[in-house]
Design an enzyme around this catalytic site. Structure first.
Site: not given
Length: 290
Positions: A179, A240
């Site tokens: 990611r 995050c």
């Protein structure tokens, strides 16, 4: 109390009991389900109160990302319902690695609870079961607590401050490497990372058994990423997807001794779910911090 507590130590503490008793929060949650409440009903640490990440440890999605910080009055209501009082010790646990329980730990600290009264169960529910400790299906009904939420005790970054920290200090990205590199993005509008951020997947906080790495090993990991001993919020921060697993990096940095309880790392609470919704904010891709 350390930022981490072992299953055996927690069991002994619960068995012992005290006037300023330990409150246990079950915050099991998985992105995409199944619901943690059902797992709690099937078995939990005796006396543990289930707290829902989506509805009780976060405000509704919108401005500020998928898991914005909860309103202080709402958080106070949730904690009092769980039995948290001014003198309580609080231990949070999730399935295993602490990446979700750390969100509860961070919020409790943000709410003003002393650092020595808040911890995460090392190894979570999996470790509790591995130790053969008691399991309950009884829904607890604790006496309501009297804790007062005083928000702001932990440093928080907005998007501009996160961008600046990525240039001037160390901004850690707790998401999985694919990611961060922009190879996949299963949840948020765009793939990639904040320019200048450094990849530090939260999975690296724990070993193969789901228990946390030793402080020295964690310290070496973060030093290799540029974090210096004695760092504070002006030098190191974390983000995050939505401000959940990044909380475990804040915890890990403190556990490793690189930050101190009075000068913790900063958290970009909106994280990528906030950043990626603004098309004017750049999205870097690839393996480098660029």
């Amino acid at each position: 109390m350390s930022v981490l507590v072992s299953p055996l130590d927690l069991a002994a503490d619960l068995e012992r009991g005290s006037a300023d008793r330990t409150v246990v929060l079950d915050v099991r949650w998985r992105l995409g389900g199944p619901p943690g409440r059902a797992e709690h009903a099937a078995g939990h640490v005796p006396g543990a109160v289930f707290v829902d990440l989506d509805t009780e440890l976060a405000a509704p999605p919108g401005t500020g990302g998928r898991h914005p910080l909860p309103e202080p009055s709402r958080l106070q209501e949730v904690l009092r319902r769980a039995g948290v009082s001014e003198g309580s010790r609080v231990v949070a646990y999730d399935h295993a690695d602490g990446s979700v329980a750390a969100r509860a730990w961070w919020l409790l600290r943000w709410a003003g609870l002393p650092a020595d009264r808040v911890a995460v169960l090392d190894g979570g529910w999996a470790a509790w079961r591995e130790e053969g400790l008691p399991v309950s299906t009884e829904e607890p009904a604790p006496e309501p607590g009297d804790v007062v939420v005083r928000p702001g005790a932990m440093p928080v970054l907005d998007a501009d401050a996160a961008a600046a920290l990525a240039r001037s200090g160390v901004l850690l990205d707790a998401r999985a490497g694919e990611r961060y590199r922009g190879e996949v993005e299963p949840v948020d509008p765009r793939a990639g990372h904040i320019p200048g951020a450094r990849s530090a997947p939260s999975a690296g906080n724990v070993g193969h058994d789901g228990r946390w790495q030793e402080p020295g090993d964690l310290a070496e990991r973060f030093r290799e990423l540029g974090v210096e001993p004695g760092s504070g919020p002006e030098a190191v921060g974390a983000y995050c997807g939505s401000g959940v697993t990044a909380s475990s990096l804040v915890l890990a940095l403190e556990y490793a001794g690189l930050t101190a309880p009075e000068k913790p790392a900063a958290l970009y609470a909106g994280s990528w779910s906030d950043w990626s919704t603004d098309p004017d904010r750049p999205a870097a891709t690839g393996p480098d911090a660029g």
